[in-house]
Design an enzyme around this catalytic site. Sequence first.
Site, PDB file in Angstrom:
ATOM      1  N   SER A   1       0.861  -1.195   0.000  1.00 14.05           N
ATOM      2  CA  SER A   1       0.000   0.000   0.000  1.00 14.05           C
ATOM      3  C   SER A   1       0.891   1.237   0.000  1.00 14.05           C
ATOM      4  O   SER A   1       2.092   1.159   0.290  1.00 14.05           O
ATOM      5  CB  SER A   1      -0.860  -0.034   1.263  1.00 14.05           C
ATOM      6  OG  SER A   1      -1.418   1.225   1.553  1.00 14.05           O
TER       7      SER A   1
ATOM      8  N   TYR B   1      -3.683  -0.825   9.912  1.00 16.42           N
ATOM      9  CA  TYR B   1      -3.460  -0.969   8.465  1.00 16.42           C
ATOM     10  C   TYR B   1      -2.039  -0.526   8.117  1.00 16.42           C
ATOM     11  O   TYR B   1      -1.317  -1.218   7.384  1.00 16.42           O
ATOM     12  CB  TYR B   1      -4.496  -0.141   7.706  1.00 16.42           C
ATOM     13  CG  TYR B   1      -4.503  -0.391   6.214  1.00 16.42           C
ATOM     14  CD1 TYR B   1      -5.151  -1.493   5.677  1.00 16.42           C
ATOM     15  CD2 TYR B   1      -3.866   0.492   5.339  1.00 16.42           C
ATOM     16  CE1 TYR B   1      -5.171  -1.717   4.300  1.00 16.42           C
ATOM     17  CE2 TYR B   1      -3.884   0.271   3.971  1.00 16.42           C
ATOM     18  CZ  TYR B   1      -4.533  -0.834   3.455  1.00 16.42           C
ATOM     19  OH  TYR B   1      -4.542  -1.049   2.091  1.00 16.42           O
TER      20      TYR B   1
HETATM   21  P1  NAP Z   1     -11.926  -4.994  -1.330  1.00 15.99           P
HETATM   22  O1  NAP Z   1     -12.740  -4.728  -2.555  1.00 15.99           O
HETATM   23  O2  NAP Z   1     -12.467  -4.667   0.012  1.00 15.99           O
HETATM   24  O3  NAP Z   1     -11.461  -6.528  -1.373  1.00 15.99           O
HETATM   25  C1  NAP Z   1     -10.784  -7.132  -0.299  1.00 15.99           C
HETATM   26  C2  NAP Z   1     -10.698  -8.628  -0.564  1.00 15.99           C
HETATM   27  O4  NAP Z   1     -10.095  -9.271   0.585  1.00 15.99           O
HETATM   28  C3  NAP Z   1     -12.075  -9.255  -0.750  1.00 15.99           C
HETATM   29  O5  NAP Z   1     -11.998 -10.282  -1.696  1.00 15.99           O
HETATM   30  C4  NAP Z   1     -12.333  -9.831   0.627  1.00 15.99           C
HETATM   31  O6  NAP Z   1     -13.246 -10.873   0.653  1.00 15.99           O
HETATM   32  C5  NAP Z   1     -10.953 -10.328   0.991  1.00 15.99           C
HETATM   33  N1  NAP Z   1     -10.893 -10.606   2.411  1.00 15.99           N
HETATM   34  C6  NAP Z   1     -11.045  -9.727   3.434  1.00 15.99           C
HETATM   35  N2  NAP Z   1     -11.033 -10.389   4.603  1.00 15.99           N
HETATM   36  C7  NAP Z   1     -10.863 -11.700   4.322  1.00 15.99           C
HETATM   37  C8  NAP Z   1     -10.788 -12.881   5.109  1.00 15.99           C
HETATM   38  N3  NAP Z   1     -10.909 -12.855   6.444  1.00 15.99           N
HETATM   39  N4  NAP Z   1     -10.622 -14.064   4.487  1.00 15.99           N
HETATM   40  C9  NAP Z   1     -10.554 -14.125   3.136  1.00 15.99           C
HETATM   41  N5  NAP Z   1     -10.630 -13.041   2.336  1.00 15.99           N
HETATM   42  C10 NAP Z   1     -10.793 -11.847   2.928  1.00 15.99           C
HETATM   43  O7  NAP Z   1     -10.583  -4.198  -1.402  1.00 15.99           O
HETATM   44  P2  NAP Z   1      -9.457  -4.023  -2.519  1.00 15.99           P
HETATM   45  O8  NAP Z   1      -9.262  -2.585  -2.671  1.00 15.99           O
HETATM   46  O9  NAP Z   1      -9.713  -4.860  -3.713  1.00 15.99           O
HETATM   47  O10 NAP Z   1      -8.226  -4.584  -1.685  1.00 15.99           O
HETATM   48  C11 NAP Z   1      -7.407  -5.667  -2.097  1.00 15.99           C
HETATM   49  C12 NAP Z   1      -6.037  -5.492  -1.466  1.00 15.99           C
HETATM   50  O11 NAP Z   1      -5.457  -4.298  -1.958  1.00 15.99           O
HETATM   51  C13 NAP Z   1      -6.058  -5.353   0.055  1.00 15.99           C
HETATM   52  O12 NAP Z   1      -4.929  -6.013   0.598  1.00 15.99           O
HETATM   53  C14 NAP Z   1      -5.945  -3.850   0.250  1.00 15.99           C
HETATM   54  O13 NAP Z   1      -5.406  -3.504   1.503  1.00 15.99           O
HETATM   55  C15 NAP Z   1      -5.016  -3.509  -0.880  1.00 15.99           C
HETATM   56  N6  NAP Z   1      -4.986  -2.097  -1.282  1.00 15.99           N
HETATM   57  C16 NAP Z   1      -6.092  -1.471  -1.772  1.00 15.99           C
HETATM   58  C17 NAP Z   1      -6.001  -0.148  -2.168  1.00 15.99           C
HETATM   59  C18 NAP Z   1      -7.151   0.618  -2.733  1.00 15.99           C
HETATM   60  O14 NAP Z   1      -7.000   1.823  -2.955  1.00 15.99           O
HETATM   61  N7  NAP Z   1      -8.286   0.005  -2.992  1.00 15.99           N
HETATM   62  C19 NAP Z   1      -4.789   0.527  -2.057  1.00 15.99           C
HETATM   63  C20 NAP Z   1      -3.692  -0.148  -1.557  1.00 15.99           C
HETATM   64  C21 NAP Z   1      -3.803  -1.455  -1.175  1.00 15.99           C
HETATM   65  P3  NAP Z   1     -14.802 -10.586   1.048  1.00 15.99           P
HETATM   66  O15 NAP Z   1     -15.442 -10.084  -0.204  1.00 15.99           O
HETATM   67  O16 NAP Z   1     -15.288 -11.933   1.480  1.00 15.99           O
HETATM   68  O17 NAP Z   1     -14.797  -9.579   2.164  1.00 15.99           O
END
Ligand code: NAP
Length: 256
Positions: A148, A161
């Site tokens: 991140s 986080y």
């Molecule tokens: P998101 O749409 O909230 O997706 C998060 C994913 O993680 C979902 O598939 C979720 O599954 C899964 N997850 C959460 N808790 C879990 C658990 N206990 N067991 C199994 N799966 C679990 O968010 P995203 O933005 O795509 O995030 C994906 C990654 O990118 C994360 O690591 C996040 O920190 C990172 N990230 C995101 C951003 C951004 O701007 N969006 C920036 C930097 C880093 P469920 O659908 O079942 O909850």
Amino acid sequence: MGLNTVNTFDLSGRVAIVTGSNTGLGAGMAVALAAAGCDIVGVSRAGPGDTASRIAATGRRFADVRADLASIAPVDDIVRAAVEAFGRIDVLVNNAGIIRRDDALEFSIDDWDAVMDVNLKSLFFLSQAAARQFVKQGDGGKIINVASMLSFQGGIRVASYTASKSGVLGLTRLLANEWAAQGINVNAIAPGYMATANTAALRDDAQRNDEILGRIPANRWGAPEDLAGPVVFLASSASDYVHGHTLAVDGGWLAR
Ligand code: NAP
């Protein structure tokens, strides 16, 4: 490595595990890896959503594995299920992650533990389980962690986080140090501000939305598709000599 630069990005016949593949960035990376030739083992809690049909549309195979990464109990079963489905694994994308927001003065133990368990502890132990399989297979492998901007910056109101994602950057280096000699590449992608469920609260806050957009040189939020090229590069033999690196894919955010 072949001399044909383009073919070094070809992932035909490889098998990738992607956690949190049902939505957001994980779905985008799973579809990109499939488009480059990978069969996909999609790990989700509640089912793959439309990721399964999007993978099928690329002509690659999809295996649906259900697991809750709030604990490390399922990590060995995830690797076992992948090997049962497709015979081997070549790539692990540690994408599943959560965020909790509160002032540091109020931050709860539950908000600390929940985030650290999914974002850091499960990432480490699933990497360990995958690397044991890579070692057994004897021909290396690729681990791609999702870091991140808060691997580089402090952030605000997101204590666990920031701790977890700073830890992801450190673990990426540590695991690269330990496993590079066995042909295992451990790298990370640090997405910038991407339009997914994870950032809905920020985008819904007009002031924060404007502040963030105003600092992104590319002048737009990122999309899951923006991770396609970077994840295919880090999963492919094009990156065989890249170890322990965290690649920002951020529209220039860190350059400001
Ligand atoms: P998101 O749409 O909230 O997706 C998060 C994913 O993680 C979902 O598939 C979720 O599954 C899964 N997850 C959460 N808790 C879990 C658990 N206990 N067991 C199994 N799966 C679990 O968010 P995203 O933005 O795509 O995030 C994906 C990654 O990118 C994360 O690591 C996040 O920190 C990172 N990230 C995101 C951003 C951004 O701007 N969006 C920036 C930097 C880093 P469920 O659908 O079942 O909850």
